[in-house]
Write a protein that holds these residues in place. Structure first.
Motif, PDB file in Angstrom:
ATOM      1  N   SER A   1     -23.113 120.828  24.289  1.00  0.00           N
ATOM      2  CA  SER A   1     -22.062 121.446  23.049  1.00  0.00           C
ATOM      3  C   SER A   1     -20.848 120.644  23.835  1.00  0.00           C
ATOM      4  CB  SER A   1     -21.470 122.835  22.835  1.00  0.00           C
ATOM      5  OG  SER A   1     -22.859 124.244  22.647  1.00  0.00           O
ATOM      6  N   THR A   2     -20.270 120.363  24.887  1.00  0.00           N
ATOM      7  CA  THR A   2     -19.190 119.843  24.845  1.00  0.00           C
ATOM      8  C   THR A   2     -19.005 118.444  24.515  1.00  0.00           C
ATOM      9  OG1 THR A   2     -18.415 122.000  26.035  1.00  0.00           O
ATOM     10  CG2 THR A   2     -17.044 119.263  26.264  1.00  0.00           C
ATOM     11  N   LEU A   3     -20.676 117.736  25.317  1.00  0.00           N
ATOM     12  CA  LEU A   3     -20.565 116.378  24.541  1.00  0.00           C
ATOM     13  C   LEU A   3     -20.641 116.166  23.354  1.00  0.00           C
ATOM     14  CD1 LEU A   3     -23.379 115.882  27.602  1.00  0.00           C
ATOM     15  CD2 LEU A   3     -20.636 114.879  27.175  1.00  0.00           C
ATOM     16  N   VAL A   4     -21.685 116.947  22.449  1.00  0.00           N
ATOM     17  CA  VAL A   4     -21.092 116.759  21.318  1.00  0.00           C
ATOM     18  C   VAL A   4     -19.519 117.408  20.734  1.00  0.00           C
ATOM     19  CG1 VAL A   4     -22.431 117.357  18.917  1.00  0.00           C
ATOM     20  CG2 VAL A   4     -23.691 117.454  21.435  1.00  0.00           C
ATOM     21  N   LEU A   5     -18.978 117.454  20.838  1.00  0.00           N
ATOM     22  CA  LEU A   5     -17.640 117.292  20.808  1.00  0.00           C
ATOM     23  C   LEU A   5     -16.747 116.899  21.038  1.00  0.00           C
ATOM     24  CD1 LEU A   5     -17.118 121.549  21.758  1.00  0.00           C
ATOM     25  CD2 LEU A   5     -16.640 120.578  19.477  1.00  0.00           C
ATOM     26  N   PHE A   6     -17.352 115.719  22.334  1.00  0.00           N
ATOM     27  CA  PHE A   6     -16.229 114.697  22.289  1.00  0.00           C
ATOM     28  C   PHE A   6     -16.711 113.406  21.757  1.00  0.00           C
ATOM     29  CE2 PHE A   6     -15.835 116.139  27.488  1.00  0.00           C
ATOM     30  CZ  PHE A   6     -14.273 116.360  26.693  1.00  0.00           C
ATOM     31  N   GLY A   7     -17.926 113.820  21.983  1.00  0.00           N
ATOM     32  CA  GLY A   7     -18.612 112.787  20.583  1.00  0.00           C
ATOM     33  C   GLY A   7     -18.223 113.229  19.033  1.00  0.00           C
ATOM     34  N   LEU A   8     -18.022 114.506  18.283  1.00  0.00           N
ATOM     35  CA  LEU A   8     -17.348 114.134  17.080  1.00  0.00           C
ATOM     36  C   LEU A   8     -15.586 114.047  16.869  1.00  0.00           C
ATOM     37  CD1 LEU A   8     -19.032 116.986  15.893  1.00  0.00           C
ATOM     38  CD2 LEU A   8     -19.442 114.971  15.414  1.00  0.00           C
ATOM     39  N   ILE A   9     -14.728 114.112  17.798  1.00  0.00           N
ATOM     40  CA  ILE A   9     -13.514 114.023  18.220  1.00  0.00           C
ATOM     41  C   ILE A   9     -13.778 112.725  18.241  1.00  0.00           C
ATOM     42  CG2 ILE A   9     -11.757 113.866  19.911  1.00  0.00           C
ATOM     43  CD1 ILE A   9     -12.633 117.266  20.413  1.00  0.00           C
TER      44      ILE A   9
ATOM     45  N   LEU B   1     -11.687 121.267  16.902  1.00  0.00           N
ATOM     46  CA  LEU B   1     -12.864 121.239  17.059  1.00  0.00           C
ATOM     47  C   LEU B   1     -12.813 121.787  18.933  1.00  0.00           C
ATOM     48  CD1 LEU B   1     -14.213 117.425  15.643  1.00  0.00           C
ATOM     49  CD2 LEU B   1     -14.967 120.437  15.656  1.00  0.00           C
ATOM     50  N   GLU B   2     -11.378 121.116  19.448  1.00  0.00           N
ATOM     51  CA  GLU B   2     -11.082 121.097  20.686  1.00  0.00           C
ATOM     52  C   GLU B   2     -10.245 122.856  21.078  1.00  0.00           C
ATOM     53  OE1 GLU B   2      -7.522 118.867  20.454  1.00  0.00           O
ATOM     54  OE2 GLU B   2      -8.410 117.444  20.903  1.00  0.00           O
ATOM     55  N   GLN B   3     -10.379 123.412  19.931  1.00  0.00           N
ATOM     56  CA  GLN B   3     -10.533 124.916  20.040  1.00  0.00           C
ATOM     57  C   GLN B   3     -11.797 125.467  21.001  1.00  0.00           C
ATOM     58  OE1 GLN B   3      -9.425 126.863  16.678  1.00  0.00           O
ATOM     59  NE2 GLN B   3      -7.213 125.670  16.734  1.00  0.00           N
ATOM     60  N   TRP B   4     -12.991 124.692  20.292  1.00  0.00           N
ATOM     61  CA  TRP B   4     -14.258 125.736  21.000  1.00  0.00           C
ATOM     62  C   TRP B   4     -14.630 125.526  22.449  1.00  0.00           C
ATOM     63  CZ3 TRP B   4     -17.944 128.172  18.623  1.00  0.00           C
ATOM     64  CH2 TRP B   4     -18.139 128.167  17.294  1.00  0.00           C
ATOM     65  N   TYR B   5     -13.397 124.485  23.411  1.00  0.00           N
ATOM     66  CA  TYR B   5     -13.904 124.648  24.548  1.00  0.00           C
ATOM     67  C   TYR B   5     -13.478 125.638  25.129  1.00  0.00           C
ATOM     68  CZ  TYR B   5     -13.435 119.154  23.833  1.00  0.00           C
ATOM     69  OH  TYR B   5     -13.603 118.207  23.435  1.00  0.00           O
ATOM     70  N   GLY B   6     -12.501 126.373  24.776  1.00  0.00           N
ATOM     71  CA  GLY B   6     -12.255 128.223  25.757  1.00  0.00           C
ATOM     72  C   GLY B   6     -13.046 128.783  25.136  1.00  0.00           C
ATOM     73  N   ILE B   7     -13.781 128.016  23.822  1.00  0.00           N
ATOM     74  CA  ILE B   7     -14.793 129.845  23.149  1.00  0.00           C
ATOM     75  C   ILE B   7     -15.807 129.768  24.098  1.00  0.00           C
ATOM     76  CG2 ILE B   7     -16.892 130.399  21.463  1.00  0.00           C
ATOM     77  CD1 ILE B   7     -14.062 129.711  19.899  1.00  0.00           C
ATOM     78  N   LEU B   8     -16.336 127.915  24.624  1.00  0.00           N
ATOM     79  CA  LEU B   8     -17.685 128.195  25.576  1.00  0.00           C
ATOM     80  C   LEU B   8     -17.592 128.581  26.397  1.00  0.00           C
ATOM     81  CD1 LEU B   8     -18.697 124.401  24.316  1.00  0.00           C
ATOM     82  CD2 LEU B   8     -19.376 126.598  23.845  1.00  0.00           C
ATOM     83  N   LEU B   9     -16.239 128.748  27.185  1.00  0.00           N
ATOM     84  CA  LEU B   9     -15.798 129.039  28.583  1.00  0.00           C
ATOM     85  C   LEU B   9     -16.163 130.440  28.399  1.00  0.00           C
ATOM     86  CD1 LEU B   9     -12.986 126.733  29.888  1.00  0.00           C
ATOM     87  CD2 LEU B   9     -15.599 126.523  30.959  1.00  0.00           C
ATOM     88  N   VAL B  10     -16.095 131.232  27.582  1.00  0.00           N
ATOM     89  CA  VAL B  10     -16.178 132.587  27.586  1.00  0.00           C
ATOM     90  C   VAL B  10     -17.260 132.866  28.058  1.00  0.00           C
ATOM     91  CG1 VAL B  10     -15.164 134.358  26.443  1.00  0.00           C
ATOM     92  CG2 VAL B  10     -13.821 132.981  26.240  1.00  0.00           C
ATOM     93  N   ILE B  11     -18.394 132.154  26.989  1.00  0.00           N
ATOM     94  CA  ILE B  11     -19.732 132.413  26.393  1.00  0.00           C
ATOM     95  C   ILE B  11     -20.396 132.127  28.249  1.00  0.00           C
ATOM     96  CG2 ILE B  11     -21.598 131.773  26.079  1.00  0.00           C
ATOM     97  CD1 ILE B  11     -20.210 131.273  23.188  1.00  0.00           C
TER      98      ILE B  11
END
Length: 183
Positions: free
Chosen positions: A126-134, A146-156
């Motif tokens: 997911s992080t790599l896909v987010l990097f690609g979209l950014i 999009l960058e807000q998702w990094y924290g959510i992924l860490l919580v998950i």
């Protein structure tokens, strides 16, 4: 628009799986079933492509674009397991297949740690896909959603680790087997 695409892809994902299992177990068309089930990853590719095209066409990056990236990551990491679960369930219901096993003790703890590895894979993907979209958007000011998702992924990932640690410390009790003693 992108949220509707995510919902459509999720429905499409499960539709091809259910149709594939229907073909496999009800119609006894194993090859057709395999082809239909194999279409599930194609749906993820379609979602990724449509998300990238939508962003590239000048759309503002929204949390839904990030949700698409997370959906793709978790679909890649957990997709095979979900399809296997559906296959076993369908097999049990329509072809007298084996029941689903309920794990306990050390087996359940090991399964929890395997889920941590899957969630780590999903998070990294997911992080790599987010990097690609950014990178695709190109303007850091427009990608905060999009960058807000990094924290959510860490919580998950953190929740998954806490879950596994808890069952490492306090394992699920072993199943009790009731044995009738005949005299």
């Amino acid at each position: 628009m992108i949220l509707g695409l995510i919902v459509a892809c999720e429905i499409g994902f499960w539709a091809v799986i259910v149709l594939g299992l229907f073909a496999r177990y009800i119609l006894k068309a194993r090859r057709l079933g395999l082809v239909l089930i194999a279409l599930a990853p194609v749906i993820d590719l379609v979602l990724l492509t449509l998300t990238a095209v939508h962003l590239r066409s000048g759309a503002d990056a929204e949390w839904a674009h990030g949700l698409a990236a997370v959906y793709i990551g978790f679909s890649i990491a957990y997709g095979h397991r979900m399809v296997r679960w559906a296959d076993i369930t369908f097999s049990r219901r329509f072809d007298h297949g084996p029941p689903l096993a309920r794990l306990s003790g050390t087996d359940y703890t090991v399964a929890c740690w395997k889920d941590v590895a899957r969630t780590l894979l999903a998070t990294v993907t997911s992080t790599l896909v987010l990097f690609g979209l950014i990178w695709l958007v190109g303007n850091p000011a427009e990608t905060t959603a999009l960058e807000q998702w990094y924290g959510i992924l860490l919580v998950i990932l953190g929740i998954e680790v806490v879950w596994a640690v808890s069952y490492t410390i306090w394992p699920r009790p072993l199943k009790k087997i009731n044995v009738a003693i005949q005299l």
